[in-house]
Motif scaffolding. Structure first.
Motif, PDB file in Angstrom:
ATOM      1  N   PHE A 174       0.864  -1.182   0.000  1.00 16.03           N
ATOM      2  CA  PHE A 174       0.000   0.000   0.000  1.00 16.03           C
ATOM      3  C   PHE A 174       0.905   1.238   0.000  1.00 16.03           C
ATOM      4  O   PHE A 174       1.970   1.247   0.623  1.00 16.03           O
ATOM      5  CB  PHE A 174      -0.895   0.041   1.238  1.00 16.03           C
ATOM      6  N   LEU A 175       0.461   2.258  -0.721  1.00 17.58           N
ATOM      7  CA  LEU A 175       1.201   3.519  -0.720  1.00 17.58           C
ATOM      8  C   LEU A 175       0.206   4.664  -0.780  1.00 17.58           C
ATOM      9  O   LEU A 175      -0.519   4.833  -1.755  1.00 17.58           O
ATOM     10  CB  LEU A 175       2.157   3.598  -1.920  1.00 17.58           C
ATOM     11  N   LEU A 202       4.362  10.829   2.240  1.00 23.61           N
ATOM     12  CA  LEU A 202       4.352   9.410   1.897  1.00 23.61           C
ATOM     13  C   LEU A 202       4.004   8.568   3.108  1.00 23.61           C
ATOM     14  O   LEU A 202       4.428   8.860   4.233  1.00 23.61           O
ATOM     15  CB  LEU A 202       5.717   8.981   1.357  1.00 23.61           C
ATOM     16  N   ALA A 203       3.254   7.493   2.868  1.00 25.21           N
ATOM     17  CA  ALA A 203       2.925   6.531   3.922  1.00 25.21           C
ATOM     18  C   ALA A 203       2.865   5.140   3.295  1.00 25.21           C
ATOM     19  O   ALA A 203       1.787   4.621   2.998  1.00 25.21           O
ATOM     20  CB  ALA A 203       1.608   6.890   4.596  1.00 25.21           C
ATOM     21  N   PRO A 204       4.028   4.480   3.069  1.00 28.42           N
ATOM     22  CA  PRO A 204       4.024   3.119   2.525  1.00 28.42           C
ATOM     23  C   PRO A 204       3.741   2.080   3.614  1.00 28.42           C
ATOM     24  O   PRO A 204       4.024   2.297   4.796  1.00 28.42           O
ATOM     25  CB  PRO A 204       5.443   2.966   1.965  1.00 28.42           C
ATOM     26  N   LYS A 205       3.184   0.946   3.178  1.00 27.53           N
ATOM     27  CA  LYS A 205       2.866  -0.135   4.124  1.00 27.53           C
ATOM     28  C   LYS A 205       2.878  -1.460   3.383  1.00 27.53           C
ATOM     29  O   LYS A 205       2.469  -1.550   2.218  1.00 27.53           O
ATOM     30  CB  LYS A 205       1.487   0.108   4.751  1.00 27.53           C
ATOM     31  N   VAL A 206       3.322  -2.494   4.082  1.00 27.12           N
ATOM     32  CA  VAL A 206       3.331  -3.858   3.556  1.00 27.12           C
ATOM     33  C   VAL A 206       2.610  -4.749   4.548  1.00 27.12           C
ATOM     34  O   VAL A 206       2.957  -4.788   5.743  1.00 27.12           O
ATOM     35  CB  VAL A 206       4.768  -4.371   3.307  1.00 27.12           C
ATOM     36  N   ARG A 239       4.109  -3.790   8.201  1.00 25.69           N
ATOM     37  CA  ARG A 239       5.300  -2.934   8.279  1.00 25.69           C
ATOM     38  C   ARG A 239       4.975  -1.628   7.560  1.00 25.69           C
ATOM     39  O   ARG A 239       4.516  -1.650   6.420  1.00 25.69           O
ATOM     40  CB  ARG A 239       6.514  -3.611   7.634  1.00 25.69           C
ATOM     41  N   GLU A 240       5.243  -0.502   8.203  1.00 25.33           N
ATOM     42  CA  GLU A 240       4.867   0.772   7.614  1.00 25.33           C
ATOM     43  C   GLU A 240       5.801   1.870   8.096  1.00 25.33           C
ATOM     44  O   GLU A 240       6.585   1.682   9.035  1.00 25.33           O
ATOM     45  CB  GLU A 240       3.419   1.116   7.970  1.00 25.33           C
ATOM     46  N   ALA A 241       5.714   3.012   7.386  1.00 23.90           N
ATOM     47  CA  ALA A 241       6.526   4.179   7.734  1.00 23.90           C
ATOM     48  C   ALA A 241       5.849   5.418   7.157  1.00 23.90           C
ATOM     49  O   ALA A 241       4.947   5.327   6.313  1.00 23.90           O
ATOM     50  CB  ALA A 241       7.953   4.034   7.201  1.00 23.90           C
ATOM     51  N   LYS A 242       6.290   6.596   7.590  1.00 28.02           N
ATOM     52  CA  LYS A 242       5.762   7.865   7.096  1.00 28.02           C
ATOM     53  C   LYS A 242       6.921   8.848   6.951  1.00 28.02           C
ATOM     54  O   LYS A 242       7.898   8.795   7.704  1.00 28.02           O
ATOM     55  CB  LYS A 242       4.703   8.440   8.044  1.00 28.02           C
ATOM     56  N   ARG A 302      14.789  -6.841   5.038  1.00 33.51           N
ATOM     57  CA  ARG A 302      14.713  -5.381   5.059  1.00 33.51           C
ATOM     58  C   ARG A 302      13.957  -4.925   3.813  1.00 33.51           C
ATOM     59  O   ARG A 302      14.323  -5.273   2.687  1.00 33.51           O
ATOM     60  CB  ARG A 302      16.105  -4.760   5.098  1.00 33.51           C
ATOM     61  N   CYS A 303      12.926  -4.135   4.009  1.00 34.89           N
ATOM     62  CA  CYS A 303      12.072  -3.672   2.916  1.00 34.89           C
ATOM     63  C   CYS A 303      12.349  -2.190   2.641  1.00 34.89           C
ATOM     64  O   CYS A 303      12.197  -1.346   3.532  1.00 34.89           O
ATOM     65  CB  CYS A 303      10.594  -3.877   3.248  1.00 34.89           C
ATOM     66  N   PHE A 304      12.745  -1.898   1.410  1.00 35.15           N
ATOM     67  CA  PHE A 304      13.019  -0.533   0.989  1.00 35.15           C
ATOM     68  C   PHE A 304      11.973  -0.097  -0.039  1.00 35.15           C
ATOM     69  O   PHE A 304      11.547  -0.880  -0.889  1.00 35.15           O
ATOM     70  CB  PHE A 304      14.416  -0.417   0.371  1.00 35.15           C
TER      71      PHE A 304
END
Length: 605
Positions: free
Chosen positions: A441-442, A458-462, A530-533, A577-579
């Motif tokens: 998801f992005l 940005l807010a990616p998620k797996v 797993r997600e980040a912003k 590790r997910c980039f």
């Protein structure tokens, strides 16, 4: 080819612009003929020459393209795509089929044909000119003392600094001048016998005036431009007409303020030259007095009837030449884009790097981007060359998996969401069907500043399926993959089946062939997220790099003896590790949007 194609495009643009100007000049000349002096009619060709020599066409809001634009161009409305999916790999294409399906590179072929024509025209022209000049030089005759004194006196009268070389030869068909650095005056062998002293002085003055006016340099330039635009018949006609006007302008400068008697004598001299000498043998590299037919009649009319020029006509013609040159060399100015109307094409790559150890090194990516972080988030930005080098380097490494490569076209300030998912359906405790989306998801919101910088939120998620937990209150931890090696070489592997909601237990022989498989049912699925912003500012074409939370998977490997007792047990840890790489490109609102990629899975809207 990288140099040829821009040159070819520039040449086509210059040829088209010069053709339009040539038509305008011909129309203006038809309206003003016999109303303005011949020198001004010849000067009207200056804008055509300027356009053909202009290496770059600058932008201007006063160009012809901008003036003729009736109103604002309607911008193409492109719908925002909320999601996209990963394209499936294409099957390999046979070399013969690829050759048949490849389009014919017509632009490259036409460019090569054009260049071949240019080289051929130049070589043929230089060869003909050199051969003719050598023939004249071999058959030179000495000049009489009287003719030498006449030429020296005419040089002083015209105002030349030095006497040009003079070749008199029976091979020369008619009086002419040639050469650039060292001009040569060419005279037929019967020049003194055919013309009277006064007629000879008029012809010599005409030819020397060509040298003073710089017509030899302009003539050489026209020959070169003709070679470059050999395919354009309109320019060939325009250059021929410019040569005729040049002769009439030279006549006017030779006569100057002479009276009617001298004009009549000059006209008779032109007619005598036509009947006494031949034009055969002179190529484009020579500038001569000889003309016949309609061109000669037009010159004589200009000589006989001196036009009465209005005082404002000179200023009007000067302004018209400047205006035509300006309109010819300028192109429409690119309007400043409205940031709210700009479209942004976002491409992304979710890449997972797996390493067989915990606490992997922070050098998974080049360019010194990574540092040890306890929390996920923004790593840095890359230029397009750096990003291409990075991707090529990752493609050669082991343990690198491209999870997804979605893209989206959106507008400035318009939120967008990309989902490349698979719907996971399972029953809950009340036997109702529950759906969970598994995939990448992005979420993003791009904005374009007045300086054409792109700000991205940005807010990616797996989201991944881990396995099934036992139904009767068992531990909610994910089911680990378990592999057991037996003394006879066989092995047993237990793994979760995400589709059927079961755990498969498979037995393999020593060669790895499947012997048997059983399934143990589970009910409760386990998912990991797993997600980040991050908020970042990019230039057009740059790529932002983010990292999600790393995760560690464990695989238990056991070796047993014949009695089923465990001989060796080993737990292998894998760090994943997910980039996330996100590239932003500004799209022209008037251009075509990128073609959507073919769907490679379930696309949720």
């Amino acid at each position: 080819m990288n140099t040829l194609m821009p040159l070819f495009d520039w040449m086509l643009t210059a040829s088209a612009r010069a053709s339009v100007l040539a038509v305008v000049v011909l129309i203006v000349q038809a309206l003003l003929r016999h109303r303005v002096p011949a020198r001004w009619l010849s000067a009207l060709w200056l804008p055509v020459l300027v356009v053909l020599l202009m290496p770059v066409f600058p932008e201007s809001s006063w160009s012809m393209s901008s003036i003729t634009r009736l109103g604002p161009v309607k911008k193409m409305e492109v719908p925002v795509m909320k999601q996209t999916t990963v394209a499936l790999p294409m099957p390999p294409i046979a070399s013969g089929e690829a050759a048949r399906s490849a389009p014919m590179p017509w632009r490259q072929i036409l460019a090569v044909v054009w260049l071949t024509g240019v080289v051929s025209t130049v070589l043929i022209g230089l060869g003909s000119y050199g051969h003719t000049l050598r023939r004249y030089k071999r058959s030179r005759q000495p000049l009489s003392e009287g003719l030498q004194r006449e030429i020296a006196g005419m040089v002083r009268e015209v105002g030349l600094r030095r006497v040009p070389r003079v070749w008199m030869s029976a091979a020369v068909p008619s009086p002419a001048v040639t050469g650039l650095l060292r001009p040569v005056l060419l005279l037929p062998a019967q020049f003194e016998q055919t013309l009277t002293v006064h007629e000879a002085r008029l012809v010599l003055k005409h030819e020397l005036m060509h040298i003073k006016r710089g017509d030899l340099l302009v003539n050489a330039l026209l020959c070169l431009l003709l070679s470059m635009h050999w395919f354009n018949p309109l320019l060939w006609f325009a250059f021929l007409k410019a040569r005729f006007d040049r002769e009439a302008a030279c006549d006017a400068q030779v006569l100057g303020g002479e009276g009617q008697v001298e004009r009549v004598a000059y006209g008779h001299t032109l007619l005598k030259v036509e009947t006494s000498f031949s034009h055969h043998g002179l190529s484009l590299g020579f500038v001569g007095i000889f003309q016949r037919g309609a061109a000669l009649r037009s010159r004589i009319r200009f000589i006989a009837a001196r036009p009465n020029q209005h005082p404002l006509m000179k200023a009007t013609l000067s302004l018209g030449i400047v205006l035509l040159s300006f309109l010819g060399i300028t192109q429409a100015a690119t309007p400043a884009p409205d940031p709210k109307a700009l479209q942004i094409y976002i491409t992304s790559k979710f890449v997972e790097i797996t390493e067989q150890k915990a606490g992997a090194s922070a050098s998974a990516l080049p360019f010194g981007l990574l540092e040890e972080k306890g929390t996920p988030g923004l790593i840095g930005t890359l230029t397009d060359p750096q990003f291409q080098v990075l991707i090529r380097g990752l493609s050669k490494r082991k343990g690198v998996d491209l999870m997804a490569a979605p893209s989206v076209l959106t507008r400035s300030g318009q939120p967008a969401r990309i989902e490349v998912v698979r719907e996971f359906v399972y029953p809950d405790n009340k036997s109702r069907q529950v759906t969970e989306n598994v995939g990448v998801f992005l979420e993003l919101t791009p904005k374009v500043t007045r300086e054409e910088q792109i700000t991205l939120a940005l807010a990616p998620k797996v989201v991944e399926f881990e396995g099934f937990a036992p139904a009767e209150g068992a531990s909610p931890d994910s089911v680990s993959v378990r592999k057991v090696l037996h003394p006879d070489g066989t092995s047993t592997l237990s793994a979760s089946d995400a589709v059927r909601g079961e755990v498969e237990e498979s037995t393999y022989d020593a060669k790895g062939a499947l012997i048997s498989m059983t399934r143990v049912p589970y009910k409760k699925p386990v998912f990991s997220k797993r997600e980040a912003k991050a908020d970042v500012v990019l230039s057009d074409g740059q790529t932002v790099v983010m990292e999600l939370q790393p995760r560690t998977d464990k695989q238990l490997v056991e070796e047993t003896d014949a009695a089923g007792r465990t001989i060796k047990s080993e737990t292998i840890s894998f760090q994943r590790r997910c980039f996330v790489f996100v590239t932003a490109n500004l799209i022209d609102p008037l251009g075509d949007p990128p073609a959507p990629k073919p769907a490679g899975g379930t696309e949720k809207r």
